[in-house]
Design an enzyme around this catalytic site. Structure first.
Site, PDB file in Angstrom:
ATOM      1  N   GLY A 140     -31.110   6.955  -2.124  1.00 59.09           N
ATOM      2  CA  GLY A 140     -31.094   6.278  -0.838  1.00 59.09           C
ATOM      3  C   GLY A 140     -32.457   6.291  -0.169  1.00 59.09           C
ATOM      4  O   GLY A 140     -33.166   7.292  -0.199  1.00 59.09           O
TER       5      GLY A 140
ATOM      6  N   HIS B  35     -20.742   0.674  14.082  1.00 58.70           N
ATOM      7  CA  HIS B  35     -19.363   1.133  14.225  1.00 58.70           C
ATOM      8  C   HIS B  35     -18.674   0.190  15.209  1.00 58.70           C
ATOM      9  O   HIS B  35     -19.043   0.139  16.384  1.00 58.70           O
ATOM     10  CB  HIS B  35     -19.349   2.580  14.704  1.00 58.70           C
TER      11      HIS B  35
ATOM     12  N   ARG C 127     -15.049  -0.390  15.553  1.00 57.03           N
ATOM     13  CA  ARG C 127     -13.697  -0.063  16.012  1.00 57.03           C
ATOM     14  C   ARG C 127     -13.443   1.399  15.700  1.00 57.03           C
ATOM     15  O   ARG C 127     -13.906   1.915  14.692  1.00 57.03           O
ATOM     16  CB  ARG C 127     -12.693  -0.952  15.271  1.00 57.03           C
ATOM     17  N   SER C 128     -12.680   2.070  16.536  1.00 57.31           N
ATOM     18  CA  SER C 128     -12.356   3.471  16.281  1.00 57.31           C
ATOM     19  C   SER C 128     -11.074   3.591  15.460  1.00 57.31           C
ATOM     20  O   SER C 128     -10.239   2.692  15.454  1.00 57.31           O
ATOM     21  CB  SER C 128     -12.217   4.243  17.598  1.00 57.31           C
TER      22      SER C 128
ATOM     23  N   GLY D 121     -33.147  -5.769  -7.148  1.00 55.78           N
ATOM     24  CA  GLY D 121     -34.461  -5.925  -7.748  1.00 55.78           C
ATOM     25  C   GLY D 121     -34.748  -4.834  -8.759  1.00 55.78           C
ATOM     26  O   GLY D 121     -33.930  -3.946  -8.991  1.00 55.78           O
TER      27      GLY D 121
ATOM     28  N   HIS E 133     -29.193  -7.634  -2.612  1.00 53.22           N
ATOM     29  CA  HIS E 133     -30.422  -7.768  -3.407  1.00 53.22           C
ATOM     30  C   HIS E 133     -30.399  -6.725  -4.517  1.00 53.22           C
ATOM     31  O   HIS E 133     -30.115  -5.557  -4.256  1.00 53.22           O
ATOM     32  CB  HIS E 133     -31.652  -7.545  -2.516  1.00 53.22           C
TER      33      HIS E 133
ATOM     34  N   ARG F  22     -37.064  -2.496  -8.454  1.00 55.69           N
ATOM     35  CA  ARG F  22     -37.416  -1.229  -7.801  1.00 55.69           C
ATOM     36  C   ARG F  22     -36.569  -0.897  -6.585  1.00 55.69           C
ATOM     37  O   ARG F  22     -36.533   0.252  -6.151  1.00 55.69           O
ATOM     38  CB  ARG F  22     -38.895  -1.223  -7.417  1.00 55.69           C
TER      39      ARG F  22
ATOM     40  N   GLU G 201     -22.918   5.231   2.078  1.00 60.41           N
ATOM     41  CA  GLU G 201     -23.992   5.584   1.152  1.00 60.41           C
ATOM     42  C   GLU G 201     -23.448   5.983  -0.214  1.00 60.41           C
ATOM     43  O   GLU G 201     -24.062   5.686  -1.241  1.00 60.41           O
ATOM     44  CB  GLU G 201     -24.883   6.689   1.714  1.00 60.41           C
TER      45      GLU G 201
END
Length: 138
Positions: free
Chosen positions: A81, A88, A90-91, A107, A105, A109, A61
Site C-alpha cells: 500500500g 464514510h 452511512r453508519s 500499471g 489502473h 509499477r 486495503e
C-alpha cells in the site's frame, strides 16, 4: 499464468493477520474483482456503537492488496500500500458489510483500486481508493 488462489486458500493465508482479527472473509478472487465480508460487531465498533471508519479502511486495503497481488503474482511480484482514502457515507451498527474491489489502473509499477463497501441491505456505506506499488520480493 499461475492460477489464482481459491478463496479458502486466501482466507487461510490471512489467518493470524489483522484481517483475520477483524473477521474479514474473502468470498471471490479474480483479476478484475475481489470480494470480502466483515461482520459488524463490538470489536469493529467505535465507542458510540458504530462501525469504526478505520475498520472500513482495513477492509478496503485488504481487498485492494489481494486484488493487486492477484494481478502480479504470476510475475513473482508483490504489492504494498502507498495511499488510501475513504469516504464514510452511512453508519452501520450491526450485520455484515461487503467490500468489492475493482481496478481503476493496473500499471507496471502502480495500481489503483476502487473499493465500495455496502451494508447487508445493499446501501453504500463507504467508498475508498487505494494505490498499491508493485515491488519485487527482497
Amino acid at each position: 499464468m499461475t492460477d489464482l488462489p481459491d478463496v479458502s486458500a486466501m482466507n487461510e493465508f490471512q489467518r493470524g493477520t489483522l484481517a483475520d482479527t477483524l473477521g474479514i472473509s474473502f468470498t471471490e478472487v479474480s483479476l478484475d474483482r475481489v470480494v470480502a465480508t466483515m461482520p459488524v460487531e463490538r470489536k469493529v465498533h467505535q465507542p458510540f456503537g458504530l462501525l469504526h471508519g478505520g475498520a472500513s479502511v482495513v477492509l478496503a486495503e485488504s481487498l485492494a492488496s489481494v486484488a493487486g497481488w492477484a494481478n502480479v503474482m504470476h510475475n513473482n511480484q508483490l504489492v504494498v500500500g502507498v495511499e488510501i482514502n475513504a469516504n464514510h457515507l452511512r453508519s452501520v451498527r450491526s450485520g455484515v458489510v461487503t467490500g468489492v474491489a475493482t481496478p481503476l489502473h493496473r500499471g507496471r509499477r502502480t495500481q489503483v483500486w476502487e473499493v465500495r463497501i455496502n451494508d447487508d441491505q445493499d446501501r453504500l456505506i463507504c467508498v475508498s481508493r487505494c494505490t498499491v506499488a508493485v515491488v519485487d520480493p527482497e
